[in-house]
Design a protein around this motif. Structure first.
Motif, PDB file in Angstrom:
ATOM      1  N   PRO A 224      -9.592   7.244  -3.713  1.00 43.02           N
ATOM      2  CA  PRO A 224      -8.800   7.837  -4.788  1.00 43.02           C
ATOM      3  C   PRO A 224      -7.765   6.849  -5.321  1.00 43.02           C
ATOM      4  CG  PRO A 224      -8.071   8.644  -2.649  1.00 43.02           C
ATOM      5  CD  PRO A 224      -9.299   7.817  -2.401  1.00 43.02           C
ATOM      6  N   GLU A 225      -7.072   7.238  -6.364  1.00 39.79           N
ATOM      7  CA  GLU A 225      -6.016   6.406  -6.939  1.00 39.79           C
ATOM      8  C   GLU A 225      -4.906   6.189  -5.904  1.00 39.79           C
ATOM      9  OE1 GLU A 225      -3.145   6.329 -10.926  1.00 39.79           O
ATOM     10  OE2 GLU A 225      -4.338   8.103 -10.434  1.00 39.79           O
ATOM     11  N   ASN A 226      -4.268   5.027  -5.953  1.00 39.93           N
ATOM     12  CA  ASN A 226      -3.195   4.678  -5.012  1.00 39.93           C
ATOM     13  C   ASN A 226      -3.674   4.786  -3.562  1.00 39.93           C
ATOM     14  OD1 ASN A 226      -1.332   4.225  -7.094  1.00 39.93           O
ATOM     15  ND2 ASN A 226      -0.698   6.372  -7.117  1.00 39.93           N
ATOM     16  N   CYS A 227      -4.835   4.252  -3.300  1.00 40.96           N
ATOM     17  CA  CYS A 227      -5.422   4.282  -1.958  1.00 40.96           C
ATOM     18  C   CYS A 227      -5.280   2.899  -1.312  1.00 40.96           C
ATOM     19  CB  CYS A 227      -6.890   4.671  -2.039  1.00 40.96           C
ATOM     20  SG  CYS A 227      -7.737   4.696  -0.451  1.00 40.96           S
ATOM     21  N   TYR A 228      -4.699   2.876  -0.098  1.00 43.63           N
ATOM     22  CA  TYR A 228      -4.493   1.622   0.617  1.00 43.63           C
ATOM     23  C   TYR A 228      -4.840   1.791   2.093  1.00 43.63           C
ATOM     24  CZ  TYR A 228      -2.112   0.155  -3.606  1.00 43.63           C
ATOM     25  OH  TYR A 228      -1.838  -0.150  -4.912  1.00 43.63           O
ATOM     26  N   PHE A 229      -5.025   0.659   2.740  1.00 50.57           N
ATOM     27  CA  PHE A 229      -5.350   0.622   4.163  1.00 50.57           C
ATOM     28  C   PHE A 229      -4.251  -0.166   4.883  1.00 50.57           C
ATOM     29  CE2 PHE A 229      -9.074   0.828   1.565  1.00 50.57           C
ATOM     30  CZ  PHE A 229      -9.872   1.784   2.165  1.00 50.57           C
ATOM     31  N   THR A 230      -3.900   0.281   6.073  1.00 51.50           N
ATOM     32  CA  THR A 230      -2.843  -0.399   6.817  1.00 51.50           C
ATOM     33  C   THR A 230      -3.301  -0.685   8.234  1.00 51.50           C
ATOM     34  OG1 THR A 230      -1.860   1.751   7.396  1.00 51.50           O
ATOM     35  CG2 THR A 230      -0.930   0.585   5.488  1.00 51.50           C
ATOM     36  N   PHE A 231      -2.656  -1.692   8.827  1.00 51.03           N
ATOM     37  CA  PHE A 231      -2.898  -1.982  10.229  1.00 51.03           C
ATOM     38  C   PHE A 231      -1.576  -2.391  10.879  1.00 51.03           C
ATOM     39  CE2 PHE A 231      -3.644  -4.781  13.810  1.00 51.03           C
ATOM     40  CZ  PHE A 231      -4.577  -4.057  14.544  1.00 51.03           C
ATOM     41  N   PHE A 232      -1.274  -1.754  12.019  1.00 51.60           N
ATOM     42  CA  PHE A 232      -0.070  -2.057  12.782  1.00 51.60           C
ATOM     43  C   PHE A 232      -0.470  -2.648  14.127  1.00 51.60           C
ATOM     44  CE2 PHE A 232       1.351   1.226   9.879  1.00 51.60           C
ATOM     45  CZ  PHE A 232       2.624   0.807   9.497  1.00 51.60           C
ATOM     46  N   ASP A 233       0.190  -3.742  14.507  1.00 55.35           N
ATOM     47  CA  ASP A 233       0.035  -4.262  15.860  1.00 55.35           C
ATOM     48  C   ASP A 233       0.611  -3.257  16.845  1.00 55.35           C
ATOM     49  OD1 ASP A 233      -1.170  -6.645  15.067  1.00 55.35           O
ATOM     50  OD2 ASP A 233       0.780  -7.615  14.743  1.00 55.35           O
ATOM     51  N   MET A 234       0.211  -3.361  18.110  1.00 61.09           N
ATOM     52  CA  MET A 234       0.633  -2.417  19.125  1.00 61.09           C
ATOM     53  C   MET A 234       2.147  -2.313  19.213  1.00 61.09           C
ATOM     54  SD  MET A 234      -0.529  -0.168  21.178  1.00 61.09           S
ATOM     55  CE  MET A 234      -2.256  -0.648  21.300  1.00 61.09           C
ATOM     56  N   GLU A 235       2.846  -3.456  19.137  1.00 65.57           N
ATOM     57  CA  GLU A 235       4.303  -3.429  19.287  1.00 65.57           C
ATOM     58  C   GLU A 235       5.006  -2.822  18.078  1.00 65.57           C
ATOM     59  OE1 GLU A 235       3.085  -7.678  18.042  1.00 65.57           O
ATOM     60  OE2 GLU A 235       2.378  -6.115  19.412  1.00 65.57           O
ATOM     61  N   GLU A 236       4.289  -2.661  16.965  1.00 66.43           N
ATOM     62  CA  GLU A 236       4.878  -2.065  15.766  1.00 66.43           C
ATOM     63  C   GLU A 236       4.754  -0.545  15.747  1.00 66.43           C
ATOM     64  OE1 GLU A 236       4.293  -5.166  12.142  1.00 66.43           O
ATOM     65  OE2 GLU A 236       2.439  -4.313  12.936  1.00 66.43           O
ATOM     66  N   ARG A 237       3.911  -0.005  16.587  1.00 64.98           N
ATOM     67  CA  ARG A 237       3.596   1.426  16.512  1.00 64.98           C
ATOM     68  C   ARG A 237       4.716   2.277  17.094  1.00 64.98           C
ATOM     69  NH1 ARG A 237      -2.797   0.796  18.324  1.00 64.98           N
ATOM     70  NH2 ARG A 237      -3.220  -0.899  16.844  1.00 64.98           N
TER      71      ARG A 237
END
Length: 238
Positions: A224-237
């Motif tokens: 959909p519009e304004n659709c993004y994917f993210t990834f966080f390292d373990m220490e960022e979660r």
């Protein structure tokens, strides 16, 4: 955190945070975040980015949230102090089990008036990566002009009954059973169906975030519009 948007190849390609979320440098927004699979981590990451950029940044909940003792502000003076230090201020009423519940409406309006930008966690997910909202969810504040929906891609390829909060509603929306396997099209439908993650947000700008993206995931160019994917390292979660 890494952020990916749809590239010319038709697959996600890494992009800049400000390009994905241009509102992060703008004042006056109230941003509700709902869904599952990383919304708290995303909320705090975006909020801290805003605070470090010099915006008076408030974090709250319309339901309940685990109290962040480091950033908790018990009264307006503490909120102002954290703002002056370029730190986020987390507000809410103390509750059982180390949690915060929503401020009363009058108090929240006063806090919003003193803030440049506000982030509100608007539902829960019982620590599962996927969900559909219940009858009373999400609780979108009336002031919210942006709603960010989050789902965790770690649920993809797994049984609905094993990875979904409110699995019976997920099954109803997707027209599947608890034993069926989630695919990317299911995530799109949960984001875009009016009974899904963005329920109760028709008047707000909508963003769709699929969290914990891995390059080997079978993603195709039909988001959909304004659709993004993210990834966080373990220490960022969070």
């Amino acid at each position: 955190m890494k952020v990916y948007g749809y590239g010319r190849s038709g697959k996600p390609e890494e992009t800049e945070l400000q390009k994905a979320f241009p509102f992060l440098n703008e004042k006056g927004h109230v941003i509700a975040i709902c869904g599952a699979g990383g919304k708290t981590t995303l909320m705090y990451y975006l909020a801290k980015y805003c605070a470090y950029s010099g915006l008076k940044t408030l974090v709250a909940t319309s339901t309940h949230i685990v109290m962040d003792a480091e950033h908790y502000a018990d009264n307006p003076d503490e909120v102002r102090m954290k703002f002056s230090q370029n730190r986020i201020a987390v507000v809410g009423e103390r509750a059982a089990e180390g949690k915060l519940t929503a401020c009363d409406e009058v108090t929240m309006e006063k806090y919003i008036a003193e803030s440049d930008i506000v982030f509100v966690e608007a539902d829960g997910s019982k620590h599962l990566p996927c969900k559909a909202p219940g009858d009373s969810e999400p609780v979108i504040p009336k002031q919210a002009d942006i709603v960010i929906g989050v789902l965790g891609l770690t649920a993809m390829g797994r049984r609905i009954g094993d990875v979904c909060h409110r699995k019976e509603i997920v099954c109803e929306i997707l027209e599947k059973t608890e034993n069926d396997i989630l695919n990317y099209d299911d995530f799109i439908r949960l984001m875009t169906d009016e009974r899904g993650i963005h329920k109760n947000s028709a008047s707000a700008a909508r963003y769709c975030i699929f969290n914990q993206f891995e390059e080997e995931f079978p993603i195709h160019n039909s988001g959909p519009e304004n659709c993004y994917f993210t990834f966080f390292d373990m220490e960022e979660r969070q």
